[in-house]
Design a protein around this motif. Structure first.
Motif, PDB file in Angstrom:
ATOM      1  N   GLU A   1      -4.930   6.152  -1.481  1.00  0.00           N
ATOM      2  CA  GLU A   1      -4.234   5.078  -1.445  1.00  0.00           C
ATOM      3  C   GLU A   1      -4.146   4.208  -2.624  1.00  0.00           C
ATOM      4  O   GLU A   1      -5.253   4.001  -3.365  1.00  0.00           O
ATOM      5  CB  GLU A   1      -4.624   4.176  -0.154  1.00  0.00           C
ATOM      6  CG  GLU A   1      -3.992   2.686  -0.187  1.00  0.00           C
ATOM      7  CD  GLU A   1      -4.724   1.916   0.877  1.00  0.00           C
ATOM      8  OE1 GLU A   1      -5.615   2.367   1.711  1.00  0.00           O
ATOM      9  OE2 GLU A   1      -4.197   0.876   1.335  1.00  0.00           O
TER      10      GLU A   1
ATOM     11  N   THR B   1      -0.980  11.315   2.588  1.00  0.00           N
ATOM     12  CA  THR B   1      -1.921  12.069   3.393  1.00  0.00           C
ATOM     13  C   THR B   1      -1.696  13.377   3.610  1.00  0.00           C
ATOM     14  O   THR B   1      -0.321  13.687   3.529  1.00  0.00           O
ATOM     15  CB  THR B   1      -2.120  11.337   5.045  1.00  0.00           C
ATOM     16  OG1 THR B   1      -0.823  11.400   5.521  1.00  0.00           O
ATOM     17  CG2 THR B   1      -2.436   9.844   4.883  1.00  0.00           C
TER      18      THR B   1
ATOM     19  N   SER C   1      -6.788  11.252   2.231  1.00  0.00           N
ATOM     20  CA  SER C   1      -5.805  10.208   2.180  1.00  0.00           C
ATOM     21  C   SER C   1      -6.142   9.192   0.978  1.00  0.00           C
ATOM     22  O   SER C   1      -7.215   8.699   0.804  1.00  0.00           O
ATOM     23  CB  SER C   1      -6.260   9.081   3.440  1.00  0.00           C
ATOM     24  OG  SER C   1      -5.628   7.887   3.704  1.00  0.00           O
TER      25      SER C   1
ATOM     26  N   THR D   1       0.414   5.371   0.342  1.00  0.00           N
ATOM     27  CA  THR D   1      -0.805   6.181   0.770  1.00  0.00           C
ATOM     28  C   THR D   1      -0.115   7.708   0.869  1.00  0.00           C
ATOM     29  O   THR D   1       0.811   7.930   1.508  1.00  0.00           O
ATOM     30  CB  THR D   1      -1.198   5.807   2.021  1.00  0.00           C
ATOM     31  OG1 THR D   1      -1.739   4.653   1.823  1.00  0.00           O
ATOM     32  CG2 THR D   1      -2.391   6.826   2.369  1.00  0.00           C
TER      33      THR D   1
ATOM     34  N   SER E   1       0.989  -1.089  -0.088  1.00  0.00           N
ATOM     35  CA  SER E   1      -0.173   0.016  -0.024  1.00  0.00           C
ATOM     36  C   SER E   1       1.012   1.427  -0.050  1.00  0.00           C
ATOM     37  O   SER E   1       1.633   1.165   0.702  1.00  0.00           O
ATOM     38  CB  SER E   1      -0.869  -0.066   1.207  1.00  0.00           C
ATOM     39  OG  SER E   1      -1.220   1.286   1.592  1.00  0.00           O
TER      40      SER E   1
END
Lengths: 234, 225
Positions: free
Chosen positions: A223, A204, A221, A202, A200
């Motif tokens: 992803e 943010t 966020s 991500t 993953s």
């Protein structure tokens, strides 16, 4: 006691008990400057979705009075559809994929608009796995993106304790030895088992909507997530 | 020359108006349609409405209030008098627990009559000082102008009805506050019971919008004069 009198007492009791105090959670009652936009985007390699929740001092609100949310993905502007998530209003768009950054617009009839908020999304990637035969470790590789945010890798399966790793820097590769894939103490007997490897990436962010105070804010966020299945015989 | 005539005419008019208002006959307590009213009362109210949270979000709230009030409306002259009101009490909301108000007004009695139902109408203009209302504004004490009106009806010697209305507009730095206060009472001899309601309107915020609070509750009082 007459029926009218009883009804009167009942209505008075309801009034004094404060019925109707539960706030009507609609955007009409919330200033844009008090809004907390929470944007969640996920591309799992099969499909993608963008969700937006609108928080406020009176809780999560639904858009009313002609207010609307739009996202512009890859040059295409799409209206967000209202739904429910855990009993709270949420606004969503379903997509085939998230090819990159997208734009968010909040348009309001009786208040300030929010236009062109850029939600950063890391580049899509392809995940590959090798090894995990005989004594070979599990070798994972993907398309590195040093600017692509936090990278986390998890390996799950019935025959192991779940394993999670976070990378300080996205190198596009990770090697996990068989010794790290420890079977649970009271797990099933040792046999070939399926593992699911998840990578993953991500990004943010948290930014103010306006320079005033209060000015509302937006948290995002986004992803990119890929999974791959491997078989391991401990 | 023309200006001089105009000046003399204006002065004569003002003098005539003053003579009418301060005419030689004070309202007598024994007069069934007299306009004087001295009273003490207790008043409790439930409140509910919308307060402002943040820059401009409507958030519901509620509470209660309990006050002791004393008012004197007296007419030393037939048509001209004064009206003063003081109150002290508690307001049960997160923002406030204590409430003090003092108001005074010059009162006029433009109408009084005798008949099958005696009565009078009193109008007043003045000002007051009190803790912030509605309490969620949280700015402490403030002064404000006051407009008042009172209708008194005396259908029998010992029965009295009166309805009073008070309007207090305030213009603070960040909005406009209006308070509309209506009290309707009926009483026998020296005692009276009534219902008092108030609407506090505040226009402010971003976007600018109306934040309204409703108050409603009973009043019980004693007429001293």
């Amino acid at each position: 006691m007459s029926r009218a009198l009883r009804t009167g007492f009942f209505l008075l009791a309801i009034l004094l008990a404060g019925c109707g105090l539960d706030p009507v959670r609609v955007s009409d009652r919330v200033s844009t400057r008090d809004m907390l936009l929470g944007v969640t985007a996920l591309d799992d390699g099969v499909a993608a979705a963008i969700d937006v929740q609108i928080g406020s001092p009176i809780g999560t609100v639904e858009l009313t009075g002609g207010d609307a949310l739009f996202v512009t993905v890859d040059g295409t502007r799409l209206p967000m559809i209202e739904g429910q998530s855990n009993g709270a209003p949420i606004h969503s768009v379903k997509l085939d994929a998230l090819p990159g950054d997208f734009l968010l617009d909040l348009e309001r009839q009786n208040d300030r608009d929010v236009h062109g908020v850029v939600v950063e999304v890391s580049r899509p990637f392809t995940l590959a796995a090798e090894g995990l035969t005989q004594d070979l470790p599990l070798s994972l590789s993907w398309d590195a993106d040093p600017e692509g945010g936090e990278v986390s890798i998890s390996v799950q399966g019935d025959c192991i304790d779940a394993l999670t790793r976070s990378l300080d820097e996205d190198t596009g590769a990770l090697v996990i030895t068989q010794a790290e894939l420890r079977p649970p103490p009271a797990g099933p007997p040792l046999a070939p088992c399926a593992l699911e490897v998840l990578v993953s990436r991500t990004i943010t962010t948290r930014d103010a909507l306006f320079s005033t105070n209060p000015g509302g804010n937006i948290t995002t966020s986004a992803e990119q997530r890929r999974t791959i299945a491997v078989i391991w015989t401990p | 020359m023309q200006e001089r005539r105009r000046f003399i005419g204006g002065a004569a008019g003002a003098l005539a108006l003053a003579c009418i208002l301060t005419g030689p006959l004070p309202a007598r307590a024994g007069d069934p349609s007299h306009v004087a009213l001295w009273r003490m009362e207790v008043h409790g109210a439930y409140l509910q409405g919308d307060q402002r949270l943040g820059a401009g979000t409507l958030a519901p709230y509620n509470g209660w209030g309990l006050w002791a009030r004393a008012g004197i409306s007296e007419f030393p002259w037939k048509w001209l008098g004064y009206d003063v009101l003081g109150q002290i009490g508690l307001v049960g909301t997160p923002q406030s627990k204590f409430d003090v108000v003092a108001e005074g007004a010059v009162a006029f009695a433009p109408a009084r009559w005798k008949g099958s139902v005696d009565g009078s109408i009193v109008l007043g203009v003045g000002g007051g000082f009190g803790f912030e209302r509605p309490v969620w504004l949280g700015r402490g004490g403030t002064g404000y102008p006051l407009l008042l009106a009172r209708l008194t009806l005396l259908p029998k010697k010992k029965i009295r009805f009166f309805a009073s209305f008070r309007f207090t507009p305030i213009t603070p730095d960040d909005g406009w506050v209006r308070s509309y206060d209506l009290e309707v009472t009926g009483g026998y001899q020296w005692w009276y019971l009534g219902l008092r309601g108030r609407i506090d309107d505040v226009t402010q915020g971003d976007p600018e919008r109306l934040y309204r609070t409703y108050w409603l509750g009973p009043t019980a009082g004693l007429v001293l004069r």
